[in-house]
Write an enzyme that holds these catalytic residues in place. Structure first.
Site, PDB file in Angstrom:
ATOM      1  CB  THR A  15      -0.948  -0.010   1.213  1.00  0.00           C
ATOM      2  OG1 THR A  15      -1.921  -1.041   1.044  1.00  0.00           O
ATOM      3  CG2 THR A  15      -1.665   1.328   1.375  1.00  0.00           C
ATOM      4  CG  ASN A  50      -6.818  -8.087  -5.330  1.00  0.00           C
ATOM      5  OD1 ASN A  50      -6.954  -7.439  -6.363  1.00  0.00           O
ATOM      6  ND2 ASN A  50      -7.508  -7.824  -4.237  1.00  0.00           N
ATOM      7  CD  GLN A 102      -2.592 -11.322  -4.459  1.00  0.00           C
ATOM      8  OE1 GLN A 102      -2.218 -12.483  -4.362  1.00  0.00           O
ATOM      9  NE2 GLN A 102      -3.068 -10.647  -3.417  1.00  0.00           N
ATOM     10  CB  SER A 109       3.122  -7.288  -0.755  1.00  0.00           C
ATOM     11  OG  SER A 109       2.790  -7.590   0.582  1.00  0.00           O
ATOM     12  CG  HIS A 126       1.665  -9.905   3.817  1.00  0.00           C
ATOM     13  ND1 HIS A 126       0.384 -10.387   3.805  1.00  0.00           N
ATOM     14  CD2 HIS A 126       1.585  -8.625   3.397  1.00  0.00           C
ATOM     15  CE1 HIS A 126      -0.441  -9.438   3.408  1.00  0.00           C
ATOM     16  NE2 HIS A 126       0.262  -8.354   3.148  1.00  0.00           N
ATOM     17  CB  THR A 156      15.396   3.262  11.841  1.00  0.00           C
ATOM     18  OG1 THR A 156      15.960   4.452  12.371  1.00  0.00           O
ATOM     19  CG2 THR A 156      16.326   2.092  12.101  1.00  0.00           C
ATOM     20  CB  CYS A 195      -6.841  -4.184   2.136  1.00  0.00           C
ATOM     21  SG  CYS A 195      -5.403  -5.180   1.718  1.00  0.00           S
TER      22      CYS A 195
END
Length: 389
Positions: free
Chosen positions: A73, A152, A180, A200, A202, A238, A326
């Site tokens: 995102t 997706n 995806q 992404s 994950h 960081t 989401c």
């Protein structure tokens, strides 16, 4: 995930790969800020740069083109800005074009004003029509176009290389959301013709909270988060070394097993869809006749609402979803199915089933058994729709 449950929501998030877990644990035990010049800081920096190389290799890009961010995102918001410098030209992009089936983070328009954003229609298979795109781009002098590589919800793969040619012929730039697609089909940023690409962690077996924006050489984007000079000044703050290390390890593992995993998932998906059709002839499998990801099925049964179906499957030990994950757990009609011109009742009933490298034949059979139990119970008050005799 317990032994009595079967997980079919890999497009929402993939279970953590063992290699990613190991890389994260090692990074958590390594002290040091990657911006520090001492040995500990240099050790943290090495972990980040190794992950950068691993992610770039998965995308068919160069390591120097990869900027790590907090998720896809954020990557999409970073990419979708008028302030993209191209080959030294600082003139802003004057219009953003996005397809109607994009992820909500792209449909939000990034940093473009609402009046600068135009939604591109799709056909009944959810694909952008090249001729329609070419006509739309005539309205802008310096357009930015965002079209996802693979959807997706439906898994439909867009003709990105053809789209890229049209965009570049119109003096435009192309951003693709490859979230995806990564780890499920081969990626080659140059061959696709993409100027910017979002990934992404994950979705491919890395940790949540990490993503990347890959930017073609001789392009630069205005920072979204300003402050320190991390990530070459593109993304301040960081770095999350452990999450980035896990992302890199997951990307490397996904690339190593991609061909084998894709073939296996495609076979399981085809077996699943054949079983769904045999059990429920009225079932609609969206975009079944076009090129799709090997792991994704979007299905609806007339008369069934997604919210009640998801609960029923969950009670039967099956984890599926209604589309994008989401929306804070809300179940809403699929904007993707609606954009494809399907009936509102089908949009409200669309159920996404997504597989992964660790999905087994036994789990697929468990889903089909649950399907034969759940669907007739939901259709019991509609005698004209139901299972095959």
């Amino acid at each position: 995930m317990t032994a009595d449950r079967a997980y079919f929501d890999w497009n929402a998030t993939a279970p953590l790969r063992p290699a990613a877990r190991a890389a994260m644990l090692a990074a958590l035990d390594a002290p040091g800020n990657a911006s520090s010049v001492h040995g500990e800081g240099r050790g943290a920096r090495r972990l980040i740069e190794e992950a950068r190389r691993q992610v770039a290799a998965l995308a068919g890009a160069e390591a120097k083109q990869v900027t790590f961010v907090g998720g896809a995102t954020e990557a999409n918001a970073l990419a979708l800005t008028p302030a993209i410098e191209a080959d030294g030209n600082k003139a802003p992009r004057d219009r953003l074009f996005v397809s109607a089936v994009e992820h909500p983070s792209v449909l939000a328009g990034g940093r473009f004003a609402p009046e600068q954003v135009e939604i591109l229609p799709v056909d009944r298979d959810g694909r952008v029509d090249p001729a329609t795109l070419a006509a739309a781009l005539a309205k802008a002098e310096r357009p930015l176009v965002s079209v996802m590589l693979a959807n997706n919800e439906t898994g439909v793969i867009q003709p990105i290389a053809e789209i890229a040619g049209i965009v570049h012929a119109a003096n435009g730039l192309l951003h693709i959301d490859a979230v995806q697609a990564a780890g499920r089909i081969p990626l080659d940023m140059s061959a696709l013709g993409a100027d910017l690409m979002s990934l992404s962690s994950h979705k491919l077996g890395g940790p949540q909270g990490a993503g990347a924006l890959i930017v073609r050489g001789r392009l630069s984007v205005a920072p979204l988060i300003r402050g320190g000079g991390q990530e070459r000044g593109i993304r301040a703050g960081t770095e999350n070394v452990a999450a980035i290390a896990g992302f890199g390890a997951a990307a490397e593992a996904a690339r190593a097993s991609l061909a084998t995993d894709a073939a296996r998932m495609a076979a399981l998906r085809d077996r699943l869809e054949a079983g769904l059709r045999a059990a429920t002839p009225d079932a609609v499998i969206f975009a079944a006749g076009v090129n799709r990801l090997p792991n994704t099925t979007l299905v609806a049964v007339p008369g069934i609402k997604a919210e009640t179906a998801l609960i029923a499957f969950d009670l039967n030990g099956i984890a599926v979803s209604s589309g994008s994950a989401c929306s804070s757990g809300k179940v809403a009609a699929s904007h993707v199915v609606a954009a494809m011109g399907m009936e509102p009742a089908l949009a409200r009933g669309a159920i996404r089933i997504s597989l992964g490298p660790m999905t087994t034949e036994t789990q697929v059979e468990s889903l089909l058994i649950a399907w034969k139990r759940v669907v007739p119970s939901l259709l019991k008050n509609q005698p004209n729709q139901g299972l095959a005799a």
